[in-house]
Design a protein around this motif. Structure first.
Motif, PDB file in Angstrom:
ATOM      1  N   GLU A 300      49.492 -21.470  -7.485  1.00 35.71           N
ATOM      2  CA  GLU A 300      50.229 -22.261  -6.496  1.00 35.71           C
ATOM      3  C   GLU A 300      51.460 -21.498  -6.005  1.00 35.71           C
ATOM      4  OE1 GLU A 300      51.028 -25.861  -8.568  1.00 35.71           O
ATOM      5  OE2 GLU A 300      49.089 -26.802  -8.053  1.00 35.71           O
ATOM      6  N   ARG A 301      52.161 -20.859  -6.947  1.00 35.25           N
ATOM      7  CA  ARG A 301      53.334 -20.079  -6.534  1.00 35.25           C
ATOM      8  C   ARG A 301      52.919 -18.911  -5.635  1.00 35.25           C
ATOM      9  NH1 ARG A 301      55.015 -20.915 -11.914  1.00 35.25           N
ATOM     10  NH2 ARG A 301      54.297 -18.817 -12.465  1.00 35.25           N
ATOM     11  N   THR A 302      51.834 -18.286  -6.012  1.00 39.20           N
ATOM     12  CA  THR A 302      51.348 -17.158  -5.198  1.00 39.20           C
ATOM     13  C   THR A 302      50.965 -17.627  -3.805  1.00 39.20           C
ATOM     14  OG1 THR A 302      50.547 -16.022  -7.190  1.00 39.20           O
ATOM     15  CG2 THR A 302      49.603 -15.343  -5.086  1.00 39.20           C
ATOM     16  N   ALA A 303      50.302 -18.787  -3.731  1.00 40.63           N
ATOM     17  CA  ALA A 303      49.892 -19.312  -2.420  1.00 40.63           C
ATOM     18  C   ALA A 303      51.113 -19.651  -1.570  1.00 40.63           C
ATOM     19  CB  ALA A 303      49.008 -20.538  -2.604  1.00 40.63           C
ATOM     20  N   ALA A 310      53.567 -15.000   5.511  1.00 44.73           N
ATOM     21  CA  ALA A 310      52.805 -15.049   6.755  1.00 44.73           C
ATOM     22  C   ALA A 310      53.635 -15.690   7.855  1.00 44.73           C
ATOM     23  CB  ALA A 310      51.507 -15.831   6.543  1.00 44.73           C
ATOM     24  N   ALA A 311      54.420 -16.687   7.528  1.00 48.79           N
ATOM     25  CA  ALA A 311      55.254 -17.370   8.517  1.00 48.79           C
ATOM     26  C   ALA A 311      56.334 -16.430   9.045  1.00 48.79           C
ATOM     27  CB  ALA A 311      55.881 -18.621   7.921  1.00 48.79           C
ATOM     28  N   ARG A 312      56.936 -15.624   8.205  1.00 47.88           N
ATOM     29  CA  ARG A 312      57.976 -14.695   8.648  1.00 47.88           C
ATOM     30  C   ARG A 312      57.380 -13.646   9.573  1.00 47.88           C
ATOM     31  NH1 ARG A 312      59.633 -15.030   3.260  1.00 47.88           N
ATOM     32  NH2 ARG A 312      58.596 -13.019   2.812  1.00 47.88           N
ATOM     33  N   LEU A 313      56.236 -13.185   9.256  1.00 45.78           N
ATOM     34  CA  LEU A 313      55.604 -12.150  10.070  1.00 45.78           C
ATOM     35  C   LEU A 313      55.151 -12.683  11.421  1.00 45.78           C
ATOM     36  CD1 LEU A 313      53.469 -10.297   7.371  1.00 45.78           C
ATOM     37  CD2 LEU A 313      55.584  -9.504   8.418  1.00 45.78           C
ATOM     38  N   ALA A 314      54.846 -13.957  11.520  1.00 47.59           N
ATOM     39  CA  ALA A 314      54.360 -14.529  12.767  1.00 47.59           C
ATOM     40  C   ALA A 314      55.489 -14.682  13.771  1.00 47.59           C
ATOM     41  CB  ALA A 314      53.711 -15.887  12.516  1.00 47.59           C
TER      42      ALA A 314
END
Length: 321
Positions: A300-303, A310-314
């Motif tokens: 869960e932590r990894t997810a 992914a949000a920062r990169l978007a």
């Protein structure tokens, strides 16, 4: 223990100690004698200790006779009364009285001898044939001789007794018959001489009738003693059979309880092993559950970390630069 039996001056105590000592099996006599003597000496009763230590160990037959006297007091008392009646009949040279009482003597001696052997067996000592003969001899002597009767009635015989040789052995034998004939001839002669004087003859007949009446009473008492001895023996045998039956039943119940206990112990052992095995399996399951929980938390932590990356990169508009 001996101290509790002591009366004033110690006299009653030492007499009771001696009575009990002579009812002790010969194999245990010396050890108990020394124990009682030591107890008396320790209590300061030196004279009593000396009397106890002077006691001689009885033979097996004497011990059995002492035991009979103590264990069967009523039968023993009537046996002594029979002896007195028999000796009186013999002294008066009454052949009929001697024959009548002598016939009872054999059966009573046999019955009491069997009782003595039974009492000895119950005390853990089986009498040999020779010892049984010595017991018979002692009982015959008690019937025949006043001194022997007094010695036996004291309950402290040290050895077997022997009946006097001049006493009739069974039914009125040659001595008794001859004596009866002499007595009969003497009475006939007296009757012939005293025929002119009826009064003394009448008194003689009355005295003879009275003697016979007393002997009949003594005979009845002796017969009753024999019957009571036989009943007591039957009661003892019945009690022994009941005790044997109760013992067997107790043994059967004990064996059944032992079997149940063994089965219960086996079930308990099996249940214990199953409990131990189930405990290990539960522990293993708990360990696996904890490991799986830890793995889920890490995943869960990894997810979450991956989503944030992914949000920062978007970027703001969802473009990827």
């Amino acid at each position: 223990m001996a101290g509790k039996r002591v009366g004033p001056g110690g006299e009653t105590g030492v007499e009771q100690v001696l009575d009990e000592l002579y009812a002790t099996p010969p194999s245990d006599f010396v050890a108990r004698r020394e124990q009682e003597a030591l107890a008396a000496r320790s209590a300061g009763r030196v004279a009593d200790a000396r009397r106890i230590r002077a006691a001689r160990r009885p033979t097996q037959a004497a011990w059995a006779a002492n035991l009979l006297l103590r264990a069967r007091p009523q039968e023993s008392r009537r046996f002594l009364e029979l002896g007195q009646a028999l000796r009186e009949a013999y002294r008066t040279l009454d052949a009929d009285g001697v024959r009548e009482l002598s016939e009872q003597r054999r059966s009573i001696v046999s019955a009491l001898s069997r009782q003595a052997a039974e009492l000895a067996r119950e005390a853990g000592h089986r009498l040999s044939d020779a010892t049984r003969q010595d017991v018979d001899s002692t009982l015959r002597a008690v019937l025949a001789d006043q001194d022997a009767a007094e010695r036996w009635s004291a309950g402290r015989l040290e050895s077997a007794l022997t009946p006097p040789a001049d006493f009739p052995a069974g039914s009125a034998g040659s001595a008794g018959s001859a004596a009866g004939e002499r007595s009969g001839r003497a009475r006939t002669e007296r009757a012939r001489v005293e025929a002119p004087r009826p009064s003394p003859r009448s008194r003689e007949q009355d005295e003879l009738a009275e003697r016979r009446r007393r002997r009949q009473e003594q005979f009845e008492a002796a017969r009753q003693a024999a019957e009571e001895a036989a009943r007591a023996l039957r009661d003892l045998r019945t009690a022994r059979a009941d005790a044997a039956s109760a013992l067997q039943q107790a043994r059967d119940r004990h064996d059944l309880a032992e079997q149940r206990r063994a089965a219960a112990e086996e079930e308990l052992r099996t249940a214990g092993e199953e409990l131990t095995r189930a405990g290990r399996e539960r522990q293993d399951a708990e360990d696996r559950l904890r490991a799986a929980g830890d793995a889920v938390k890490r995943a869960e932590r990894t997810a979450r970390d991956a989503e944030k990356q992914a949000a920062r990169l978007a970027g703001p508009a969802g473009w990827v630069y």
